[in-house]
Design an enzyme around this catalytic site. Structure first.
Site, PDB file in Angstrom:
ATOM      1  N   GLU A 122      -4.655   4.405  -7.820  1.00 36.04           N
ATOM      2  CA  GLU A 122      -5.854   5.053  -7.280  1.00 36.04           C
ATOM      3  C   GLU A 122      -5.869   6.512  -7.720  1.00 36.04           C
ATOM      4  OE1 GLU A 122      -6.470   5.038  -2.996  1.00 36.04           O
ATOM      5  OE2 GLU A 122      -8.089   6.499  -3.278  1.00 36.04           O
ATOM      6  N   HIS A 143      -0.570  11.117  -1.902  1.00 31.01           N
ATOM      7  CA  HIS A 143      -1.883  10.729  -1.377  1.00 31.01           C
ATOM      8  C   HIS A 143      -2.792  11.901  -1.029  1.00 31.01           C
ATOM      9  CE1 HIS A 143      -4.781   9.585   1.768  1.00 31.01           C
ATOM     10  NE2 HIS A 143      -4.853   8.450   1.113  1.00 31.01           N
ATOM     11  N   ASP A 148      -1.126   6.388  -5.437  1.00 25.14           N
ATOM     12  CA  ASP A 148      -2.153   7.416  -5.621  1.00 25.14           C
ATOM     13  C   ASP A 148      -1.673   8.460  -6.624  1.00 25.14           C
ATOM     14  OD1 ASP A 148      -3.876   6.542  -3.242  1.00 25.14           O
ATOM     15  OD2 ASP A 148      -1.933   6.894  -2.297  1.00 25.14           O
ATOM     16  N   GLU A 195       0.172  -0.587  -4.729  1.00 28.11           N
ATOM     17  CA  GLU A 195      -0.877   0.413  -4.935  1.00 28.11           C
ATOM     18  C   GLU A 195      -0.233   1.784  -4.799  1.00 28.11           C
ATOM     19  OE1 GLU A 195      -4.120   3.144  -3.165  1.00 28.11           O
ATOM     20  OE2 GLU A 195      -2.130   2.665  -2.431  1.00 28.11           O
ATOM     21  N   HIS A 224       0.828  -1.202   0.000  1.00 29.70           N
ATOM     22  CA  HIS A 224       0.000   0.000   0.000  1.00 29.70           C
ATOM     23  C   HIS A 224       0.865   1.257   0.000  1.00 29.70           C
ATOM     24  CE1 HIS A 224      -2.829   2.856   2.235  1.00 29.70           C
ATOM     25  NE2 HIS A 224      -3.391   2.633   1.077  1.00 29.70           N
TER      26      HIS A 224
HETATM   27  O1  G3P Z   1      -6.787   1.948  -2.693  1.00 32.42           O
HETATM   28  C1  G3P Z   1      -6.864   1.487  -1.378  1.00 32.42           C
HETATM   29  C2  G3P Z   1      -6.571   2.586  -0.389  1.00 32.42           C
HETATM   30  O2  G3P Z   1      -5.370   3.188  -0.746  1.00 32.42           O
HETATM   31  C3  G3P Z   1      -7.670   3.605  -0.321  1.00 32.42           C
HETATM   32  O3  G3P Z   1      -7.491   4.563   0.644  1.00 32.42           O
HETATM   33  O4  G3P Z   1      -6.819   6.706   1.582  1.00 32.42           O
HETATM   34  O5  G3P Z   1      -5.180   4.844   1.520  1.00 32.42           O
HETATM   35  O6  G3P Z   1      -5.814   6.018  -0.560  1.00 32.42           O
HETATM   36  P1  G3P Z   1      -6.274   5.577   0.796  1.00 32.42           P
HETATM   37 MG    MG Z   2      -4.724   4.832  -2.082  1.00 30.61          MG
END
Ligand code: G3P
Ligand code: MG
Length: 245
Positions: A113, A52, A39, A37, A10
């Site tokens: 994301e 993020h 952002d 993952e 993450h």
């Molecule tokens: O995509 C999963 C997760 O990353 C969603 O929440 O706030 O960590 O971007 P966040």
């Molecule tokens: Mg995310």
């Protein structure tokens, strides 16, 4: 369905390295994750960057909104500011992350994301998709967002791109929307995932991605239920857990 849950780091291996940096992505690949993952949003001059929050305040030595800073301003910041024992890290460009993937593990599975903090979400899609398509990752890159209109737009513009409907609430029957739009997955806060939800999604031909799962007991349970993708800040724990099943 793959044999075991895929493990995605993450924001990279963010439990041990500065989130959303090339360092965190590289280290997760060295660890042996299936992918990671991250952002994406746009700088003021419309370049896709990896960060993020809507501001740079928490993760860098700067302050202010990402969307009001030029790429040059963003690149002058240190994204490892809160990790003083580590070397300074720039905020990555999307292109840099895609090059890293292409060089180190193009057959992995990745999740971009799309962060929607402004009215410019069509521009976000229009700006980053050509860069992504140029790399020909095919179905190995899943695009997700909490802001579903941007996923509908994405599906209409780029119908072959897998999309994941992100949910932060305990929605009933999320696979119905996923089926209706032809989404690849529902991406759920793991607290709201049950065995029945996993089974119902699979029956509907929809995969289940769980975020953000860091505890070995929760990782084990979700993996045993057949969750397809586990997104974790601690991919070392997650990998060990699924290997031990
Ligand atoms: O995509 C999963 C997760 O990353 C969603 O929440 O706030 O960590 O971007 P966040
Ligand atoms: Mg995310």
């Amino acid at each position: 369905m793959q044999n075991r849950s895929l493990i995605l780091a993450h924001r990279g291996w963010s439990g041990r390295y500065p989130e959303n940096t090339l360092l965190a992505f590289n280290e997760s690949l060295t660890l042996g994750v299936d992918g990671f993952e991250f952002d994406v949003q746009l700088s003021a001059d419309q370049v896709p960057v990896i960060l993020h929050d809507p501001t740079v305040n928490r993760t860098t030595n700067g302050s202010g909104r990402v969307s009001e800073k030029s790429l040059e301003e963003l690149r002058s910041l240190n994204a490892a500011h809160v990790w003083p024992h580590l070397p300074a890290q720039p905020i990555p460009l999307l292109g840099e992350v895609l090059n890293l993937i292409a060089q180190r593990n193009p057959s992995g599975f990745y999740n971009i994301e799309v962060k929607v903090y402004n009215e410019d979400w069509r521009e976000v899609i229009d700006r980053f998709m050509p860069t992504l398509l140029h790399q020909s990752f095919g179905e190995r890159v899943l695009i997700s967002s909490f802001y579903h209109p941007c996923l509908y737009y994405l599906r209409d513009q780029f119908p072959n791109t897998p999309v994941g409907l992100l949910y932060e609430e305990n929605v009933k029957n999320p696979w119905r929307d996923a089926m209706a739009m032809g989404a690849y997955s529902v991406n759920m806060d793991y607290h709201f995932i049950t065995k029945k939800l996993v089974d119902d999604c699979h029956e509907a031909g929809v995969k289940v991605c769980a975020w953000t799962v860091d505890d070995a007991n929760n990782l084990r349970t979700l993996a045993q239920w057949g969750v397809d993708v586990l997104i974790s800040n601690h991919p070392d724990i997650a990998l060990q857990t699924v290997r031990d099943l």
